[in-house]
Scaffold this motif. Structure first.
Motif, PDB file in Angstrom:
ATOM      1  N   ASP A 109      -2.720 -14.393  -5.742  1.00 52.19           N
ATOM      2  CA  ASP A 109      -3.584 -13.228  -5.946  1.00 52.19           C
ATOM      3  C   ASP A 109      -3.386 -12.584  -7.316  1.00 52.19           C
ATOM      4  OD1 ASP A 109      -4.624 -13.524  -3.352  1.00 52.19           O
ATOM      5  OD2 ASP A 109      -2.947 -12.421  -2.500  1.00 52.19           O
ATOM      6  N   ARG A 110      -2.544 -13.204  -8.153  1.00 48.15           N
ATOM      7  CA  ARG A 110      -2.333 -12.777  -9.554  1.00 48.15           C
ATOM      8  C   ARG A 110      -1.928 -11.306  -9.653  1.00 48.15           C
ATOM      9  NH1 ARG A 110      -7.452 -15.967 -12.449  1.00 48.15           N
ATOM     10  NH2 ARG A 110      -6.814 -18.047 -11.734  1.00 48.15           N
ATOM     11  N   GLY A 170       3.115  -3.003  -0.149  1.00 47.47           N
ATOM     12  CA  GLY A 170       3.608  -4.370  -0.082  1.00 47.47           C
ATOM     13  C   GLY A 170       2.644  -5.453  -0.495  1.00 47.47           C
ATOM     14  N   GLN A 171       1.515  -5.587   0.214  1.00 52.54           N
ATOM     15  CA  GLN A 171       0.618  -6.703  -0.031  1.00 52.54           C
ATOM     16  C   GLN A 171      -0.097  -6.590  -1.362  1.00 52.54           C
ATOM     17  OE1 GLN A 171      -0.137  -4.138   1.740  1.00 52.54           O
ATOM     18  NE2 GLN A 171      -2.283  -3.594   1.481  1.00 52.54           N
ATOM     19  N   ALA A 172      -0.158  -5.373  -1.924  1.00 51.62           N
ATOM     20  CA  ALA A 172      -0.915  -5.154  -3.157  1.00 51.62           C
ATOM     21  C   ALA A 172      -0.060  -5.276  -4.406  1.00 51.62           C
ATOM     22  CB  ALA A 172      -1.580  -3.777  -3.123  1.00 51.62           C
ATOM     23  N   THR A 183     -11.530 -13.946   1.680  1.00 47.42           N
ATOM     24  CA  THR A 183     -12.730 -13.117   1.579  1.00 47.42           C
ATOM     25  C   THR A 183     -13.659 -13.475   2.729  1.00 47.42           C
ATOM     26  OG1 THR A 183     -12.524 -13.013  -0.830  1.00 47.42           O
ATOM     27  CG2 THR A 183     -14.667 -12.449   0.135  1.00 47.42           C
ATOM     28  N   VAL A 184     -14.003 -12.490   3.550  1.00 48.72           N
ATOM     29  CA  VAL A 184     -14.798 -12.754   4.752  1.00 48.72           C
ATOM     30  C   VAL A 184     -15.985 -11.804   4.812  1.00 48.72           C
ATOM     31  CG1 VAL A 184     -12.776 -13.578   6.037  1.00 48.72           C
ATOM     32  CG2 VAL A 184     -13.423 -11.170   6.179  1.00 48.72           C
ATOM     33  N   ILE A 195      -9.035  -9.840   2.728  1.00 48.78           N
ATOM     34  CA  ILE A 195      -7.942  -9.750   3.689  1.00 48.78           C
ATOM     35  C   ILE A 195      -6.705 -10.468   3.132  1.00 48.78           C
ATOM     36  CG2 ILE A 195      -7.161 -10.281   6.028  1.00 48.78           C
ATOM     37  CD1 ILE A 195     -10.035 -10.207   6.923  1.00 48.78           C
ATOM     38  N   PRO A 196      -5.678  -9.733   2.755  1.00 50.92           N
ATOM     39  CA  PRO A 196      -4.453 -10.376   2.250  1.00 50.92           C
ATOM     40  C   PRO A 196      -3.673 -11.028   3.385  1.00 50.92           C
ATOM     41  CG  PRO A 196      -4.150  -7.995   2.352  1.00 50.92           C
ATOM     42  CD  PRO A 196      -5.582  -8.266   2.727  1.00 50.92           C
TER      43      PRO A 196
END
Length: 573
Positions: free
Chosen positions: A93-94, A121-123, A215-216, A229-230
């Motif tokens: 996700d760079r 966290g995920q970001a 991506t959904v 959605i990570p």
């Protein structure tokens, strides 16, 4: 829902007993451990790769220095990984590198078994940072707490079968080998149990992949925008974050996120995991040292504190939220900041257990709790020995037990002693320092921060604003990691001052008792007489519980009155 609370308590006790017996046989000295032929080659190979001698005896100074050296190296490595993650692999996700101060705080936070997060966290973390820095620390740091507890139990609590070398004046006290204690804890206990829990969570739908974010298209056909959605190897991280009294979540909102905690069953698994190891350690240490009655007394006090905390928390969150007064939902339980699928009872249980231990993970937002609920979480962290973190919770309880032995001896007109060993000036100086450091650091940093509102970054005025600041420093010192979110804590001031609280709160209460235990072990044991304190008696158990309550009320009642108590009174609830 109350049946679910009772079920969780029953599951913890039912699972902790066999786990504690397994730990006693796997980690104890002088006995053949289960699956020894399987684990021993793995451990021996790691010793050779690391270049350490796992058979070398250590004094308490050598043991403490080994702990410090490993953690210094881990902090430096993790600090570098966090700042350089933008150029490192496993970053689909760079995500760019962290600022130096946030990276330092994160490294120290996870190296102290605190997992306090001043980032989302995920970001803000790549898969490389999450997997090779975060999860590595989440295994090693709780294992270190357990290793130090083993060293203390080995020299202080183990019942002597005959006169030993430590009964000879001037004898060098062998507290064990840190690397051996650490490796046996990791390989024989933590990795197998965490693997099992990770598989259970994956079965319930927690992601376990190195694919990038997906991506959904939302199911609602009227919505034209897509959703990002990570993902990631979430299940393995969540398993050890719960079992290891770690708490740092893969996602910013932690286990309130459906991907991290998708079902009622996953919620029960993660809730039970909070207390599993701390309770099992009571069984393990009782078997290993032969002091079963003492551990049962300590367990009784911890359980009484736990039930009182959990009851108060559930009562608090079943009360209405004052902000909804006059609305159609007035009079309903406080559901602000909570997942509807968990409800107030299971959210309150998690909040109670996560602060009774040094875990700090959440499935609801503590900042949205009623003031009484916020006060309970703070008091849990002030006490910090209601089960507590892996190893360090029982170590902290032993500190209070030593203080109670000192007070109890003076009350009956005897020279202070503990288990037949004299408690003298040197021991009491370090016991007092380890206990008093908590109010000094927490209240000192809180006062300094609220004196400069621009530094505090609170999102609420008056009483709740004070509670936000107090909670952050309490969480750091207690190695908990949870927070009253809404605080602007991603600044150099918060990062660096919390580093101070993190380091002092982790290593002073852990290593000072190790030194005291070694000093006591080097003294002659006086024979028990009619006036000797019986550590297993109900009277002494009650005295220790009283000392714990009095010390923490004396230290923190004034600031609780200025924060959550005053807020509760202004709401008229």
């Amino acid at each position: 829902m109350m049946n679910d609370v009772i079920l969780c308590y029953a599951l913890v006790i039912g699972l902790a007993i066999p786990l504690g017996l397994y730990m006693a046989h796997s980690l104890g000295d002088g006995r053949k451990a289960p699956l020894e032929s399987f684990f021993l080659p793995i451990e021996s190979g790691i010793y050779r790769l690391a270049g350490v001698d796992a058979q070398r005896t250590m004094t308490w100074q050598t043991y403490a220095w080994a702990v410090a050296k490993l953690h210094i190296v881990l902090v430096l490595l993790a600090w570098g990984v966090f700042m350089a993650q933008g150029w490192l692999p496993l970053n689909p996700d760079r995500i760019p590198g962290m600022s130096w101060d946030t990276a330092l705080h994160t490294a120290v936070s996870f190296a102290t078994n605190t997992n306090q997060q001043h980032y989302s966290g995920q970001a803000q973390l790549s898969y490389m940072s999450q997997t090779f820095a975060i999860v590595t620390l989440q295994f090693i740091t709780p294992a270190t707490g357990l290793a130090v507890l083993l060293a203390i139990a080995r020299v202080l609590l183990k019942k002597p079968s005959s006169t030993t070398a430590s009964d000879v004046k001037g004898a060098v006290v062998d507290v064990g080998n840190y690397y051996r204690d650490l490796m046996r804890t990791l390989v024989r206990v933590m990795l197998p149990v965490a693997t099992l829990v990770a598989l259970l969570l994956t079965w319930q739908g927690v992601p376990g992949t190195y694919q990038g974010a997906q991506t959904v298209q939302p199911l609602d056909s009227t919505v034209t925008t897509t959703q990002h959605i990570p993902l990631g190897p979430v299940a393995s991280m969540v398993a050890i974050k719960q079992l290891g009294t770690n708490g740092g979540g893969w996602y910013g909102p932690n286990s309130s996120v459906p991907l991290e905690n998708p079902t009622p069953l996953s919620n029960v698994i993660e809730t039970v995991s909070l207390l599993l190891f701390p309770v099992a350690l009571l069984v393990a240490i009782g078997v290993m040292t032969g002091r079963r009655r003492l551990m049962m007394g300590i367990g009784a006090v911890m359980l009484a504190f736990s039930l009182a905390s959990t009851t108060a928390m559930i009562v608090s969150e079943k009360m209405p939220n004052a902000a909804f007064e006059g609305l159609a939902i007035a009079g309903s339980p406080n559901m602000e900041g909570k997942e509807v699928r968990f409800g107030p009872e299971m959210s309150a249980l998690w909040a109670s257990w996560t602060t009774q231990t040094s875990n700090g993970s959440v499935n609801a937002m503590h900042d949205s709790f009623n003031p009484l609920g916020g006060a309970v979480t703070l008091m849990d962290m002030f006490v910090n020995v209601t089960f507590g973190g892996i190893g360090v919770g029982l170590i902290g309880y032993l500190l209070y037990l030593m203080l109670a032995a000192f007070v109890g001896s003076l009350m009956i007109g005897r020279a202070p002693e503990l288990l037949g060993k004299p408690l003298e000036t040197r021991e009491m100086r370090w016991i007092s320092l380890a206990i008093l450091a908590q109010p000094l650091i927490i209240l000192g940093l809180t006062a300094l921060t609220v004196a400069f509102p621009a530094l505090a970054g609170t999102s609420n005025p008056a009483f709740h604003g004070l509670s936000q600041v107090l909670y952050e420093y309490t969480s750091a010192f207690a190695n908990n990691g949870s927070g009253f979110e809404g605080l602007g804590d991603g600044t150099p001031w918060w990062n660096l001052t919390c580093v101070i609280a993190l380091l002092v709160g982790r290593f002073l209460p852990m290593l000072a008792p190790l030194a005291v235990a070694a000093w006591l072990a080097g003294k002659r044991t006086a024979p028990a007489g009619r006036g000797s304190l019986d550590m297993d008696s109900g009277a002494f158990v009650g005295l220790t519980a009283g000392v714990i309550v009095i010390i923490n009320l004396l230290g923190f009642l004034p600031v609780l009155v200025l924060g959550p108590v005053a807020e509760q009174l202004t709401l008229g609830l």
